[in-house]
Enzyme design. Structure first.
Site, mmCIF file in Angstrom:
data_model
loop_
_atom_site.group_PDB
_atom_site.id
_atom_site.type_symbol
_atom_site.label_atom_id
_atom_site.label_comp_id
_atom_site.label_asym_id
_atom_site.label_seq_id
_atom_site.Cartn_x
_atom_site.Cartn_y
_atom_site.Cartn_z
ATOM 1 N N ASP A 1 0.799 -1.219 0.000
ATOM 2 C CA ASP A 1 0.000 0.000 0.000
ATOM 3 C C ASP A 1 0.837 1.277 0.000
ATOM 4 O O ASP A 1 0.386 2.302 -0.516
ATOM 5 C CB ASP A 1 -0.950 -0.004 1.194
ATOM 6 C CG ASP A 1 -2.087 -1.001 1.008
ATOM 7 O OD1 ASP A 1 -2.334 -1.408 -0.137
ATOM 8 O OD2 ASP A 1 -2.722 -1.381 2.001
ATOM 9 N N HIS B 1 -5.714 -13.704 4.141
ATOM 10 C CA HIS B 1 -4.579 -12.881 3.727
ATOM 11 C C HIS B 1 -3.773 -12.478 4.952
ATOM 12 O O HIS B 1 -4.250 -12.562 6.089
ATOM 13 C CB HIS B 1 -5.035 -11.642 2.949
ATOM 14 C CG HIS B 1 -6.007 -10.772 3.701
ATOM 15 N ND1 HIS B 1 -7.345 -11.075 3.830
ATOM 16 C CD2 HIS B 1 -5.827 -9.608 4.360
ATOM 17 C CE1 HIS B 1 -7.952 -10.144 4.544
ATOM 18 N NE2 HIS B 1 -7.050 -9.238 4.883
ATOM 19 N N TYR C 1 -9.584 -0.703 2.394
ATOM 20 C CA TYR C 1 -9.051 -0.782 3.748
ATOM 21 C C TYR C 1 -8.699 0.591 4.299
ATOM 22 O O TYR C 1 -8.313 1.493 3.557
ATOM 23 C CB TYR C 1 -7.783 -1.651 3.779
ATOM 24 C CG TYR C 1 -7.988 -3.024 4.379
ATOM 25 C CD1 TYR C 1 -7.975 -4.155 3.571
ATOM 26 C CD2 TYR C 1 -8.186 -3.201 5.749
ATOM 27 C CE1 TYR C 1 -8.155 -5.419 4.109
ATOM 28 C CE2 TYR C 1 -8.359 -4.460 6.286
ATOM 29 C CZ TYR C 1 -8.352 -5.572 5.467
ATOM 30 O OH TYR C 1 -8.535 -6.822 6.000
#
Length: 709
Positions: free
Chosen positions: A332, A469, A416
Site C-alpha cells: 500500500d 490474507h 481498507y
C-alpha cells in the site's frame, strides 16, 4: 554556551528553509517545470512522485547537532526526487532536481520490470474507461442484473506471476479490476456497501493507455474451475452507514476536556515542517507522498534517541491460489502512498479533545501542488495508570496517570483503512501503533455454497467470500541512542544447569547477550524471551555502568506463508523475519524496495541484509516487522472493527531512575471525576470508607479525596 561568537549563532529571523522541510507548493511547481524543460514541448509528463530528497546523513547529522546547539548549521542544497511517465506510454523516468541551483542533476529512463505507483486520478480514469468499454458491458449484460443496477469497479495493482503469454503478462504495468454493484434495491445510495455484491467479472486494464487488455472470469466455487456467466441470483444487502442501522440510544456523551489547553507546543521549523515539544520530548514532523508521517531528530530531555522514524512499507499477500487471485499482493505504501491516500481528519470523529492539525502539500499528475489539510492530528490522551504504589503500613497510595501524546494519520487504500500513530509517554516510551479497519476485499461465491466451509476464505455474507490474507508492516528505525555509534544486541533468559553448589534446586536462570555483528534477518524466540535492544557502548549508565539503550518490544507474527519461490515471498522482502538489521546506506528507506508495483524482488531489505555488512562501524538501521494473519470473521463485515498492533521502544538502563517520578500525582481536584455510587449514606459509600487498618483508620491518597465521597 559553546564559546562561539554571537554572529555564528542561528538567526531566528531568517526564512524558514530547512533541509528536512517537506517540499512547498513553489518547490513542487519548480521541480515539475525543470523536468518539463528537459523535453520537447509536445511531451506531456505524468508525474507520479515529486518529493523531498533528504540530504545524505554525513551532511545532515552535523547540521542537526549545530542547529540544536544554537550555532549556524550552514546551508544544504534542497533537492527533489521526481518519478514520471511520458503520459500515455510506459516510458518511466526518475530524476533528481537541485532546487537551490534550479538544475536537473540526473534524469534517466528506468529499465524493465520497474513501474511507478498508482495515483488517485489514474484509478478514477481506469474505472471510468473499463465500465464504458463495450466488451465489459457485454459481459455484465450476461448477468442480467436488475434494472437500474449500478456497477462499481475497484482497480487493483496487478501483482506479478512471471507469466508472459499473449494477453497474459506482467512486464508492462497493468491493473486487475474487480467489479461489484450497489444494492440493486437502492442503487442511488452512493455509499452503498458494494462489497456485499461482488461480480464474477474482472477486467484487466493498461493504466497508462487505458486500453482493455483482457477480461477474466472469476472462479466462484470451491476449486479453480470457471463457469459460464449466468443471471445474477438475488442476495441481501449489508450496509455499514448509520442511516441503514437502528442506532443505540443509551450511549451518553463522553467528552475529552482540557480547560487550560494542551500541554504541547508546536513551532514551524520550515514552511510545512513542525517541531513539537511535549514533556521533555522534542522532535520534527515531516510528511511525504510515500511514507506519510515521518519523525526526525527525536530527543528526550535533550538526549538524542532516534535520527529518523517512519513506517517503511506494508505488504498484504492473499492466500487464494486460483487465477487471478494468486496475484493479489498489495504494497500500500509503494503501490499507492500513505501520504497521497491520507484522510482529512475530522474534529470530534477521528480525533478527540484539544487537537492541533498538521497539513501537507503533495503533487498531482500534472506537477501541480495539491493541498492535503489535516492529515496528521496531534493530541493528548489519558492511558490509565502509569505507576502506583500503596504503602500497606500507612495505606497511603501514590498514583500517577499515564499521559500520552498521539500523532495520528489515517489512510484509505480502496477498501481498507489503516490508523497509524506515534505515541509518546512521560516515562520515555515511544510506541508505534497500527490499527487495521475498513472493508474486506470480497470475492463472489455461489449462493448455494454459503453454508459450506471454503478452503481459501470465510463466507461473511450470502454469496460473499472474504479471502485469507496476511498483513505485514515494516517500521524503519534509524537510531542515535545517546548519540550515533549504536550497536544492536539481543538478550535471552536461559536456565542455569543444576549444580550441587550454585543451583542445587534447579531454579536459577541468567541472561545471555548476543551482539548482532553483521546485517541479517532475525526472529523472536518466546522460549528464551529474546528481546532486541539498541545500545550505545560508549555511554554508560551512572547507576550500574551498563551501556545505555532502548528495547524494541515487538508483537509476535506468523511469517509469510507463501513459499520462497513464489512472487509473494520474493517481493515482500521484509515479511519473513521480525527483525532485520542493516548497515546504514543512502537511499535504503523502503523495506520492499523503491519500486514495488509488479516488482520481482531483489531490491529490498532482505537483499540488503544478504550483503552481510559488518556492523562494527556503529551505524545500524533496525527494521521491525509486525502483522496479522487475517482469517476473516463474519463480524468483520460489512466493516471491520479495528485490530490493533503495537511496537514499543522502551528505555533500558538509559535513565538513572524512573523518569516519570516528577510527573504530578493524579488528583481529584484536577481530574474532576464523578462518583456514581450515590450519597454519603449509601451502602457503597459506607463500604468504601472501611479500611484494613492504618494509623488513622483512613485510606490516604495523594489525590486528596477518594472519588468525592
Amino acid at each position: 554556551m559553546d564559546g562561539k561568537p554571537a554572529t555564528d549563532r542561528l538567526d531566528a529571523s531568517r526564512p524558514k528553509v530547512h533541509p528536512l522541510g517537506p517540499l512547498t507548493a513553489h518547490e513542487i511547481t519548480q521541480s515539475a517545470d525543470l523536468i518539463r524543460g528537459c523535453w520537447p514541448h509536445d511531451i506531456d509528463c505524468h508525474f507520479k512522485v515529486i518529493t523531498l530528497l533528504e540530504p545524505a546523513k554525513v551532511e545532515l547529522a552535523p547540521y542537526l547537532v549545530a542547529e540544536r546547539a544554537g550555532r549556524d548549521p550552514g546551508n544544504i542544497d534542497r533537492r527533489a526526487f521526481v518519478v514520471y511517465y511520458f503520459r500515455g506510454t510506459h516510458n518511466l523516468h526518475e530524476a533528481v532536481v537541485n532546487l537551490t541551483t534550479s538544475k536537473v542533476e540526473s534524469n534517466a529512463r528506468l529499465g524493465p520490470f520497474m513501474h511507478a505507483n498508482g495515483d488517485g486520478e489514474e484509478i478514477i480514469a481506469v474505472e471510468k474507461a473499463l465500465l464504458a468499454h463495450p466488451d465489459v458491458q457485454a459481459e455484465i449484460a450476461k448477468l442480467k442484473l436488475p434494472k437500474g443496477s449500478v456497477v462499481v469497479a475497484d482497480p487493483w495493482i496487478y501483482g506479478s506471476d512471471g507469466i508472459k503469454d499473449g494477453s497474459f503478462y506482467d512486464d508492462k504495468r497493468a491493473m486487475q479490476c474487480f467489479l461489484y454493484m450497489r444494492d440493486p434495491r437502492n442503487p442511488s445510495e452512493l455509499d452503498s456497501c458494494h462489497y456485499a455484491f461482488p461480480l464474477p467479472i474482472s477486467p484487466v486494464v493498461d493504466p497508462n493507455t487505458l486500453e482493455l487488455i483482457r477480461i477474466d472470469i472469476l472462479p466462484t466455487g470451491l476449486d479453480e474451475k470457471v463457469k459460464p456467466l449466468t443471471p445474477w441470483q438475488t442476495a441481501p444487502p449489508s450496509e455499514y452507514i448509520p442511516e441503514a442501522q437502528t442506532l443505540r440510544t443509551d450511549l451518553k456523551p463522553l467528552r475529552v476536556v482540557q480547560p487550560e489547553g494542551a500541554s504541547f507546543t508546536v513551532e514551524n521549523f520550515s514552511e510545512l515542517g513542525r517541531l513539537i515539544r511535549w514533556q521533555k520530548w522534542d522532535f520534527k514532523v515531516g510528511f511525504n507522498q510515500r511514507e506519510g508521517m515521518v519523525l526526525y531528530d527525536v530527543h528526550y530531555d535533550n538526549k538524542p534517541l532516534f535520527y529518523r522514524l517512519s513506517l517503511s512499507d506494508m505488504a498484504i499477500p492473499y492466500a487464494d491460489p486460483r487465477h487471478p487471485f494468486h496475484r493479489k499482493a498489495a504494497f500500500d505504501l509503494g503501490d499507492a502512498g500513505a501520504g497521497i491516500m491520507a484522510n482529512n481528519l475530522q474534529l470530534g470523529c477521528d480525533c478527540l479533545g484539544s487537537i492541533y492539525y498538521i497539513g501537507g502539500i503533495l503533487a498531482d499528475s500534472y506537477g501541480k501542488p495539491v493541498n492535503m489539510p489535516n492529515v496528521i492530528c496531534v493530541h493528548e490522551q489519558d492511558a490509565g495508570i502509569l505507576w502506583k504504589h500503596t504503602n500497606y503500613r500507612t495505606n497511603r497510595a501514590v498514583v500517577v496517570r499515564n499521559r500520552e501524546l498521539v500523532l495520528q494519520t489515517i489512510l484509505t487504500v480502496s477498501n481498507y483503512e489503516y490508523i497509524l500513530s506515534f505515541i509518546f509517554n512521560t516515562a520515555g516510551d515511544l510506541t508505534y501503533e497500527a490499527r487495521a479497519t475498513g472493508i474486506l476485499s470480497t470475492q463472489p461465491l455461489d449462493l448455494d455454497l454459503t453454508m459450506t466451509p471454503h478452503p481459501f476464505g470465510t463466507v461473511v455474507h450470502p454469496g460473499v467470500l472474504g479471502g485469507f490474507h496476511q498483513h505485514f508492516f515494516s517500521l524503519r528505525i534509524d537510531p542515535m541512542v545517546a548519540g550515533h555509534g549504536n550497536t544492536v544486541v539481543y538478550d535471552e533468559a536461559v536456565a542455569i544447569p543444576r549444580d550441587p553448589e550454585l543451583n542445587p534446586h534447579g531454579v536459577g536462570y541468567t541472561v545471555r547477550r548476543t551482539e548482532v555483528q553483521s546485517s541479517g534477518g532475525y526472529d523472536l524466540d518466546p522460549s528464551t524471551n529474546r528481546s532486541f535492544k539498541v545500545i550505545n557502548p560508549a555511554v554508560r549508565n551512572a547507576v550500574n555502568g551498563a551501556a545505555v539503550g532502548y528495547k524494541v518490544m515487538v508483537p509476535p507474527m506468523q511469517a509469510i506463508l507463501a513459499d520462497a519461490d513464489s512472487f509473494h515471498h520474493k517481493r515482500a522482502e521484509f515479511a519473513d523475519h521480525s527483525i532485520y538489521v542493516t548497515r546504514y546506506a543512502e537511499g535504503e528507506l523502503y523495506a520492499g524496495g523503491l519500486y514495488t508495483n509488479q516488482s520481482r524482488g531483489g531490491t529490498g531489505v532482505r537483499s540488503w541484509a544478504e550483503r552481510k555488512d559488518s556492523l562494527a562501524e556503529g551505524d545500524p538501521v533496525v527494521w521491525v516487522q509486525f502483522g496479522i494473519n487475517h482469517i476473516p470473521r463474519v463480524e468483520d463485515f460489512p466493516v471491520m472493527p479495528v485490530e490493533t498492533l503495537r511496537v514499543m521502544l522502551r528505555p533500558v538502563n538509559f535513565f538513572d531512575r524512573n523518569p516519570a517520578l516528577d510527573v504530578p500525582p493524579s488528583e481529584q481536584e484536577t481530574n474532576c471525576s464523578v462518583n456514581l455510587n450515590g450519597a454519603n449514606g449509601s451502602v457503597e459509600a459506607r463500604l468504601e470508607r472501611m479500611t484494613l487498618g492504618g494509623e488513622d483508620g483512613q485510606m490516604r491518597y495523594s489525590c486528596a479525596s477518594h472519588g468525592g465521597v
